[in-house]
Motif scaffolding. Structure first.
Motif, mmCIF file in Angstrom:
data_model
loop_
_atom_site.group_PDB
_atom_site.id
_atom_site.type_symbol
_atom_site.label_atom_id
_atom_site.label_comp_id
_atom_site.label_asym_id
_atom_site.label_seq_id
_atom_site.Cartn_x
_atom_site.Cartn_y
_atom_site.Cartn_z
ATOM 1 N N THR A 1 0.845 -1.202 0.000
ATOM 2 C CA THR A 1 0.000 0.000 0.000
ATOM 3 C C THR A 1 0.880 1.251 0.000
ATOM 4 N N LYS A 2 1.954 1.216 0.761
ATOM 5 C CA LYS A 2 2.875 2.353 0.796
ATOM 6 C C LYS A 2 3.557 2.562 -0.558
ATOM 7 N N ILE A 3 3.872 1.489 -1.249
ATOM 8 C CA ILE A 3 4.465 1.595 -2.592
ATOM 9 C C ILE A 3 3.433 2.166 -3.563
ATOM 10 N N ILE A 4 2.217 1.664 -3.514
ATOM 11 C CA ILE A 4 1.142 2.159 -4.390
ATOM 12 C C ILE A 4 0.944 3.660 -4.193
ATOM 13 N N LYS A 5 0.984 4.107 -2.952
ATOM 14 C CA LYS A 5 0.740 5.519 -2.629
ATOM 15 C C LYS A 5 2.015 6.373 -2.731
ATOM 16 N N ASN A 6 3.097 5.766 -3.231
ATOM 17 C CA ASN A 6 4.389 6.452 -3.379
ATOM 18 C C ASN A 6 4.930 6.996 -2.060
ATOM 19 N N GLU A 7 4.599 6.337 -0.972
ATOM 20 C CA GLU A 7 5.129 6.721 0.330
ATOM 21 C C GLU A 7 6.517 6.141 0.547
ATOM 22 N N ILE A 8 6.801 5.051 -0.138
ATOM 23 C CA ILE A 8 8.151 4.487 -0.183
ATOM 24 C C ILE A 8 8.446 4.142 -1.642
ATOM 25 N N SER A 9 9.709 4.148 -1.980
ATOM 26 C CA SER A 9 10.080 3.915 -3.376
ATOM 27 C C SER A 9 10.167 2.425 -3.697
ATOM 28 N N ALA A 10 10.082 2.150 -4.977
ATOM 29 C CA ALA A 10 10.216 0.784 -5.486
ATOM 30 C C ALA A 10 10.789 0.885 -6.892
ATOM 31 N N TYR A 11 11.351 -0.202 -7.355
ATOM 32 C CA TYR A 11 11.887 -0.261 -8.719
ATOM 33 C C TYR A 11 10.752 -0.708 -9.641
ATOM 34 N N ASN B 1 -4.928 0.118 -12.485
ATOM 35 C CA ASN B 1 -5.325 -0.941 -11.550
ATOM 36 C C ASN B 1 -4.199 -1.833 -11.043
ATOM 37 N N HIS B 2 -3.017 -1.797 -11.691
ATOM 38 C CA HIS B 2 -1.964 -2.758 -11.365
ATOM 39 C C HIS B 2 -0.594 -2.103 -11.297
ATOM 40 N N LEU B 3 0.305 -2.787 -10.606
ATOM 41 C CA LEU B 3 1.673 -2.308 -10.479
ATOM 42 C C LEU B 3 2.616 -3.510 -10.473
ATOM 43 N N ALA B 4 3.734 -3.370 -11.185
ATOM 44 C CA ALA B 4 4.781 -4.399 -11.178
ATOM 45 C C ALA B 4 6.095 -3.731 -10.809
ATOM 46 N N PHE B 5 6.830 -4.351 -9.905
ATOM 47 C CA PHE B 5 8.112 -3.808 -9.466
ATOM 48 C C PHE B 5 9.043 -4.949 -9.080
ATOM 49 N N LEU B 6 10.341 -4.664 -9.141
ATOM 50 C CA LEU B 6 11.333 -5.687 -8.816
ATOM 51 C C LEU B 6 11.303 -5.998 -7.327
ATOM 52 N N ASP B 7 11.414 -7.276 -7.007
ATOM 53 C CA ASP B 7 11.517 -7.718 -5.618
ATOM 54 C C ASP B 7 12.908 -7.322 -5.124
ATOM 55 N N ILE B 8 13.005 -6.619 -4.002
ATOM 56 C CA ILE B 8 14.315 -6.177 -3.521
ATOM 57 C C ILE B 8 15.076 -7.300 -2.811
#
Length: 136
Positions: free
Chosen positions: A7-17, A24-31
């Motif tokens: 939820t924090k990644i979706i809301k751009n509260e924390i960063s992700a790759y 409706n969807h989001l894909a990002f690298l698993d850290i």
């Protein structure tokens, strides 16, 4: 309500790759990847803990998105196939793991995770992002 990390990644509260995103969807690298290119695909809809709790249309939509992401990953990461895993025990938000695989044991979640630098993640995410064909 306590927000989970997705939820924090979706809301751009924390960063992700991030490598792909739609309304409706989001894909990002698993850290903490099992293999280079290990990606997480999530619905942006909150309070959905299990993939089969999505409506039929939401499920078909995320699977279509996941397919496009997997095809993009496979263009960049040499592998025999992209494995798809739905586990969801560690974070209470529906999510799909896409893992580049050469052998069945590459999908063993009890294995030690790979440690990659921030610089490597940035380069890899840009390469994969360019290879994915998503309509916004």
């Amino acid at each position: 309500m306590n927000k989970n990390i997705f939820t924090k990644i979706i809301k751009n509260e924390i960063s992700a790759y991030k490598i792909a995103e739609t309304y409706n969807h989001l894909a990002f690298l698993d850290i903490y990847p099992l293999k280079i290119g290990h990606t997480l695909v999530i619905p942006k809809k909150e309070n959905i803990e299990k993939i089969f709790s999505l409506t039929k249309n939401e499920f078909l939509s995320i699977m279509s998105f996941t397919r496009k992401v997997a095809i993009g990953i496979e263009k960049i990461i040499p592998c025999n196939r992209i494995g798809i895993f739905v586990l969801g025990f560690e974070i209470p938000h529906a999510h799909i793991h896409l893992i580049p695989m050469d052998k069945e044991s590459d999908g063993d979640f009890s294995k030690k995770r790979i440690d990659l630098s921030e610089k490597y993640f940035k380069i890899l995410s840009k390469k994969i992002k360019k290879s994915i064909e998503i309509e916004k």
